[in-house]
Design a protein around this motif. Structure first.
Motif, PDB file in Angstrom:
ATOM      1  N   HIS A  48       0.819  -1.216   0.000  1.00 37.91           N
ATOM      2  CA  HIS A  48       0.000   0.000   0.000  1.00 37.91           C
ATOM      3  C   HIS A  48       0.849   1.261   0.000  1.00 37.91           C
ATOM      4  N   ALA A  49       0.281   2.313  -0.587  1.00 39.22           N
ATOM      5  CA  ALA A  49       0.899   3.635  -0.574  1.00 39.22           C
ATOM      6  C   ALA A  49      -0.157   4.630  -0.106  1.00 39.22           C
ATOM      7  N   ASP A  50       0.252   5.592   0.673  1.00 38.37           N
ATOM      8  CA  ASP A  50      -0.631   6.630   1.193  1.00 38.37           C
ATOM      9  C   ASP A  50      -0.832   7.714   0.132  1.00 38.37           C
ATOM     10  N   VAL A  51      -2.023   8.289   0.071  1.00 37.65           N
ATOM     11  CA  VAL A  51      -2.330   9.356  -0.888  1.00 37.65           C
ATOM     12  C   VAL A  51      -1.316  10.492  -0.776  1.00 37.65           C
ATOM     13  N   SER A  52      -1.013  10.912   0.439  1.00 38.78           N
ATOM     14  CA  SER A  52      -0.070  12.025   0.635  1.00 38.78           C
ATOM     15  C   SER A  52       1.324  11.682   0.125  1.00 38.78           C
ATOM     16  N   ASP A  53       1.743  10.448   0.347  1.00 39.96           N
ATOM     17  CA  ASP A  53       3.065  10.034  -0.131  1.00 39.96           C
ATOM     18  C   ASP A  53       3.110   9.993  -1.662  1.00 39.96           C
ATOM     19  N   VAL A  54       2.035   9.523  -2.280  1.00 37.87           N
ATOM     20  CA  VAL A  54       1.978   9.507  -3.748  1.00 37.87           C
ATOM     21  C   VAL A  54       2.012  10.933  -4.274  1.00 37.87           C
ATOM     22  N   ASP A  70      -5.249   4.797 -12.920  1.00 38.18           N
ATOM     23  CA  ASP A  70      -6.651   4.965 -12.537  1.00 38.18           C
ATOM     24  C   ASP A  70      -7.406   3.802 -13.165  1.00 38.18           C
ATOM     25  N   THR A  71      -8.026   2.985 -12.331  1.00 39.20           N
ATOM     26  CA  THR A  71      -8.631   1.736 -12.786  1.00 39.20           C
ATOM     27  C   THR A  71     -10.135   1.843 -13.049  1.00 39.20           C
ATOM     28  N   ARG A  72     -10.678   3.062 -12.999  1.00 34.55           N
ATOM     29  CA  ARG A  72     -12.126   3.266 -13.108  1.00 34.55           C
ATOM     30  C   ARG A  72     -12.587   3.403 -14.553  1.00 34.55           C
ATOM     31  N   SER A  73     -13.882   3.553 -14.710  1.00 30.91           N
ATOM     32  CA  SER A  73     -14.489   3.710 -16.034  1.00 30.91           C
ATOM     33  C   SER A  73     -14.116   5.054 -16.652  1.00 30.91           C
ATOM     34  N   THR A  74     -14.391   5.193 -17.923  1.00 32.47           N
ATOM     35  CA  THR A  74     -14.132   6.463 -18.620  1.00 32.47           C
ATOM     36  C   THR A  74     -14.962   7.592 -18.024  1.00 32.47           C
ATOM     37  N   ALA A  75     -16.220   7.333 -17.698  1.00 31.09           N
ATOM     38  CA  ALA A  75     -17.066   8.363 -17.085  1.00 31.09           C
ATOM     39  C   ALA A  75     -16.479   8.825 -15.754  1.00 31.09           C
ATOM     40  N   TRP A 112     -12.134   4.489  -6.712  1.00 28.87           N
ATOM     41  CA  TRP A 112     -12.889   5.576  -6.085  1.00 28.87           C
ATOM     42  C   TRP A 112     -12.410   5.899  -4.687  1.00 28.87           C
ATOM     43  N   GLY A 113     -12.407   4.940  -3.798  1.00 28.64           N
ATOM     44  CA  GLY A 113     -12.068   5.227  -2.410  1.00 28.64           C
ATOM     45  C   GLY A 113     -12.060   3.982  -1.560  1.00 28.64           C
ATOM     46  N   PRO A 114     -12.059   4.178  -0.241  1.00 25.83           N
ATOM     47  CA  PRO A 114     -11.941   3.031   0.659  1.00 25.83           C
ATOM     48  C   PRO A 114     -13.115   2.063   0.586  1.00 25.83           C
ATOM     49  N   GLY A 115     -14.248   2.498   0.086  1.00 20.14           N
ATOM     50  CA  GLY A 115     -15.402   1.622  -0.029  1.00 20.14           C
ATOM     51  C   GLY A 115     -15.429   0.824  -1.322  1.00 20.14           C
ATOM     52  N   MET A 136      -3.038   2.522  -3.840  1.00 19.73           N
ATOM     53  CA  MET A 136      -3.088   3.813  -3.147  1.00 19.73           C
ATOM     54  C   MET A 136      -4.292   3.814  -2.210  1.00 19.73           C
ATOM     55  N   LEU A 137      -4.020   3.793  -0.918  1.00 19.95           N
ATOM     56  CA  LEU A 137      -5.082   3.786   0.086  1.00 19.95           C
ATOM     57  C   LEU A 137      -5.898   5.075   0.027  1.00 19.95           C
ATOM     58  N   GLY A 138      -7.200   4.942   0.079  1.00 19.10           N
ATOM     59  CA  GLY A 138      -8.082   6.103   0.046  1.00 19.10           C
ATOM     60  C   GLY A 138      -8.574   6.447  -1.333  1.00 19.10           C
ATOM     61  N   GLY A 139      -7.841   6.018  -2.354  1.00 23.92           N
ATOM     62  CA  GLY A 139      -8.258   6.236  -3.727  1.00 23.92           C
ATOM     63  C   GLY A 139      -8.475   7.693  -4.090  1.00 23.92           C
ATOM     64  N   PHE A 140      -9.241   7.890  -5.147  1.00 24.02           N
ATOM     65  CA  PHE A 140      -9.492   9.246  -5.643  1.00 24.02           C
ATOM     66  C   PHE A 140     -10.229  10.092  -4.607  1.00 24.02           C
ATOM     67  N   GLU A 141     -11.116   9.465  -3.835  1.00 22.51           N
ATOM     68  CA  GLU A 141     -11.844  10.212  -2.806  1.00 22.51           C
ATOM     69  C   GLU A 141     -10.891  10.937  -1.864  1.00 22.51           C
ATOM     70  N   TYR A 142      -9.899  10.244  -1.339  1.00 21.22           N
ATOM     71  CA  TYR A 142      -8.993  10.871  -0.393  1.00 21.22           C
ATOM     72  C   TYR A 142      -8.002  11.801  -1.079  1.00 21.22           C
TER      73      TYR A 142
END
Length: 175
Positions: A48-54, A70-75, A112-115, A136-142
């Motif tokens: 894992h990597a922390d958002v702040s560290d990235v 980024d592993t999400r959809s195009t939208a 997206w995030g932790p969920g 990356m822990l927290g994903g885009f949300e964090y």
């Protein structure tokens, strides 16, 4: 079997200052030994990597030594993504990863995030193909909640840091 009233004796690995107690849900299961804890947390940091560290590594001059995916959809990508990230949805990893990525360069995945476990699924798919990978822990949300700049289909954006996730004065959190 109902263990509600069962007494749990402290194993020898629990320090003399702490005792296992069935009425205390924190200590109902005793702490791991220091050696087991070191192995577990060391392994966690390898995965894992922390958002702040990235963000800090990406903001530094020069090559950070990894690529962000980024592993999400195009939208979702269009709605917002980490600047400099490569868009590679999880479903496309098996057919596109080897053409887009260098196996000698570590990959950091996010969703997206932790969920959401999309980044974990993507990390698994990449590891199975022979890539070095962290999530990356927290994903885009964090990323957004901590106040880091992000890109949308309309251009760059940045939001005020959330005091529950990041220091509002912009200083390092100290962790």
């Amino acid at each position: 079997m109902n263990n509600t009233n069962a007494q749990v004796s402290a194993p020898s690995s629990v320090s003399s200052g702490a005792r296992a107690d069935a009425t205390n849900s924190v200590l109902r299961v005793p702490s791991a030994s220091p050696a087991a804890a070191a192995a577990y947390f060391g392994a966690s940091l390898a995965f894992h990597a922390d958002v702040s560290d990235v963000a800090s590594a990406l903001a530094a001059d020069g090559d950070p030594g990894f690529v962000v995916i980024d592993t999400r959809s195009t939208a979702s990508w269009d709605q917002g993504h980490v600047p400099g990230a490569l868009h590679l949805p999880t479903a496309l990893i098996p057919e596109q990863a080897e053409a887009l990525l260098d196996k000698s360069v570590p990959v950091v995945t996010y969703c997206w995030g932790p969920g959401c476990n999309g980044a974990s699924r993507a990390a698994l798919a990449l590891a199975q193909l022979g890539f070095q990978v962290k999530e990356m822990l927290g994903g885009f949300e964090y990323w957004v909640r901590e106040g880091f700049a992000f890109e949308t289909w309309q251009g760059p954006e940045r939001r005020t840091p959330d005091a529950l996730t990041a220091p509002v004065d912009g200083n390092d959190c100290g962790c």
